[in-house]
Design a protein around this motif. Structure first.
Motif, mmCIF file in Angstrom:
data_model
loop_
_atom_site.group_PDB
_atom_site.id
_atom_site.type_symbol
_atom_site.label_atom_id
_atom_site.label_comp_id
_atom_site.label_asym_id
_atom_site.label_seq_id
_atom_site.Cartn_x
_atom_site.Cartn_y
_atom_site.Cartn_z
ATOM 1 N N ALA A 78 0.845 -1.205 0.000
ATOM 2 C CA ALA A 78 0.000 0.000 0.000
ATOM 3 C C ALA A 78 0.873 1.245 0.000
ATOM 4 N N LYS A 79 1.922 1.189 0.778
ATOM 5 C CA LYS A 79 2.832 2.334 0.865
ATOM 6 C C LYS A 79 3.585 2.522 -0.447
ATOM 7 N N PHE A 130 0.005 4.354 8.045
ATOM 8 C CA PHE A 130 -1.448 4.464 7.975
ATOM 9 C C PHE A 130 -1.963 5.410 9.063
ATOM 10 N N GLN A 176 -5.301 6.082 3.436
ATOM 11 C CA GLN A 176 -4.845 4.812 4.011
ATOM 12 C C GLN A 176 -5.038 4.885 5.520
#
Length: 568
Positions: free
Chosen positions: A458-459, A511, A532
């Motif tokens: 995700a990062k 997040f 996120q």
């Protein structure tokens, strides 16, 4: 020899591309050097090719699984030699059972380094055994013209096998000899695409007219493997047939034809309720059902109802209840059934819809806006966008969604329901979020712990993701099982509390973090504009069991009385 290797690797990659492999997940390593360098060069020339880098092969394989699951096209996994390839095993097993086309490309040491103690040299031949549909060794460093033609043919045929009935993973092993540096900026060879045509097995359905006409027909929509949920809804509307909709069927959308309380009806209903819903014919679509109750009911009802299973997949029916298997395109079968113009009576449909509406009303009353694990599916359903993707972890999240998610909108809902494991959930969810602005992952604390490395994707790729964590400090599903009575050993062996600090996990991976303890806080957190975020909901496992059992007992009593009153 580097020119031979370069040419054959280019033929190999272009052949994969011609057969639709456009997404690749690469885990860095030495032995795969020429393959990934030439792939990167090819991707710089062709915008359709996407390369995702994941240093953890286990996470990478589940990420690839998610890409193939969402896009319905094969995905290439590329790793170096040795134990790196073994890390793919769990995702490969899931792909086999859920019919996901993965093309697993394992780089290998050459034959002369096998079984003599060379580092990173393990036996990679047919590494995943029965969990892959096909295995091939490709020698890309043989300079014969025949070898190049074989690479072109066999690479395309192997991808086609991943897509052929039933879909699934394949392994291509590439023994590569040093020197491994390819010749960059060389001319691309010409590759001719091979066209593979599948027969349409379900184009003739007239034999079913007599079976289906003037009957109480129930459609059971299981987990959807290809996009045909709108076709199922059209079938229900055209024939006045109810759909008992698994949460993964993507047919829950408040349609008057959809029964979303099937599991609770079967699980809590008396004989009177089961007789009330019993059909003459069941048309079954999709994979293995989330609901064990409905699966067990199929075993019992098969003695009195004709069960027809339709699907472009293997006949995987552990209920052993199928009378007829129609192997082929679901869309084609549905279209042909609609064209039969059966003109069925809506009486059975109306009876089940009335029961479903009553059940939904009573379920909402029994929940009474109490904030608990039971309420999470409804809160998510009511407070996320229509376009959201939802990914569900196995164990309690998928079961609670099966019973308590209405589906106010038709959303894409995903879950790894082949092997039903909790490994790789985060990584798979991240891949299904690629290209979407609104993504929700509902997961337990143990499943999050199993795959925290997946959060790095995700990062790295800026994937929008809202993660809702039900944190009951352990394996919540075991509290519902018989071993919970072994109180002296239960916590150590099954409860397995990890005392995770979810806030620290959020900080580690960048997040935003929210801890919520009531419904309004949960709604506010879901509505927060952070791209996120992790939303933690803490709960108690023993209280959760009591809440589930109390609601189910009361629900069963209410619907039983409803059926008795209707039968008077």
């Amino acid at each position: 020899m580097n020119d031979v290797m370069t040419t054959n690797i280019k033929i190999f990659l272009l052949s994969l591309f011609e057969q639709g492999v456009k997404n690749f997940v690469v885990s860095p390593g030495s032995r795969s050097t020429p393959v990934v360098l030439l792939l990167a060069e090819l991707a710089s020339q062709r915008s359709e090719i996407n390369i995702y880098i994941d240093v953890d092969e286990r996470s990478a394989s589940f990420f690839g699984l998610g890409l193939a699951k969402k896009n319905k096209i094969p995905v290439g996994l590329i790793c170096t030699s040795g134990t790196a390839a073994t890390e793919y095993a769990s995702a490969v097993a899931e792909a086999k059972l859920s019919h996901i086309p993965l093309v697993v490309i394992t780089s290998d040491r050459p034959a002369e380094l096998s079984n003599i103690g060379a580092p990173q040299a393990i036996n990679q031949n047919d590494l995943y055994h029965g969990n892959t549909k096909y295995f091939v060794n490709l020698n890309l460093q043989d300079d014969s013209e025949q070898t190049s033609k074989y690479v072109e043919f066999e690479s395309q045929r192997t991808v086609a096998r991943s897509l052929d009935y039933p879909r699934g993973p394949v392994q291509i092993n590439l023994p590569l000899r040093k020197p491994l540096m390819p010749i960059l900026d060389s001319e691309d060879p010409v590759v001719s695409k091979i066209n593979f045509n599948s027969a349409n097995y379900s184009s003739v359905v007239t034999d079913y007219k007599q079976i289906l006409a003037d009957k109480k027909v129930l459609i059971i929509a299981g987990p959807e493997e290809l996009d045909y949920h709108s076709d199922l809804l059209a079938l229900a509307e055209s024939q006045n047939w109810p759909i008992m909709a698994d949460v993964l069927s993507n047919t829950r959308n408040c349609s008057k034809y959809v029964i979303n309380n099937g599991d609770l009806f079967i699980k809590t209903g008396t004989k009177e309720v089961l007789d009330y819903v019993k059909p003459d014919v069941i048309l079954r679509f999709g994979g293995t059902l989330v609901s064990a109750s409905i699966s067990n009911w199929l075993k019992k009802v098969s003695s009195s109802a004709e069960i027809i299973y339709v699907g472009d997949h293997e006949l995987n029916d552990y209920t052993l209840s199928t009378d007829n298997f129609v192997a082929g395109s679901e869309k084609s079968f549905i279209k042909n059934i609609i064209n039969l113009n059966l003109n069925n009576s809506p009486a059975y449909l109306e009876k089940l819809i009335e029961l479903n509406n009553f059940g939904e009303q009573k379920k909402n009353e029994l929940q009474n806006d109490e904030f608990s694990e039971l309420s999470i599916p409804k809160i998510i359903d009511d407070n996320i966008t229509k376009s959201s993707n939802i990914f569900l972890s196995n164990s309690m999240p998928i079961r609670d969604f099966e019973n308590y998610y209405l589906g106010t909108k038709t959303r894409s809902i995903f879950c790894n329901r082949g092997a039903n494991g909790i490994d790789g959930v985060v990584s798979t969810a991240m891949a299904t979020g690629i290209g979407s602005e609104d993504n929700v992952l509902f997961i337990g604390d143990l499943a999050l712990f199993h795959d925290m490395n997946g959060l790095m994707m995700a990062k790295r790729y800026q994937i929008p993701m809202t993660i809702v964590v039900s944190n009951n400090n352990g394996g919540g599903i075991f509290s519902f099982l018989p071993q919970s009575k072994a109180t002296d050993y239960f916590e150590t062996l099954f409860g397995t509390p990890q005392d995770l600090k979810i806030a620290d996990i959020a900080t580690l991976y960048g997040f935003d973090y929210f801890q919520v303890s009531d419904k309004q806080q949960a709604i506010n957190a879901l509505d927060h504009d952070a791209k996120q975020k992790i939303i933690e909901i803490q709960s108690d496992r023993s209280i959760n069991v009591k809440q589930h059992r109390t609601l189910e007992t009361k629900f069963g009593s209410e619907i039983n009385q409803f059926v008795i009153d209707k039968s008077k």
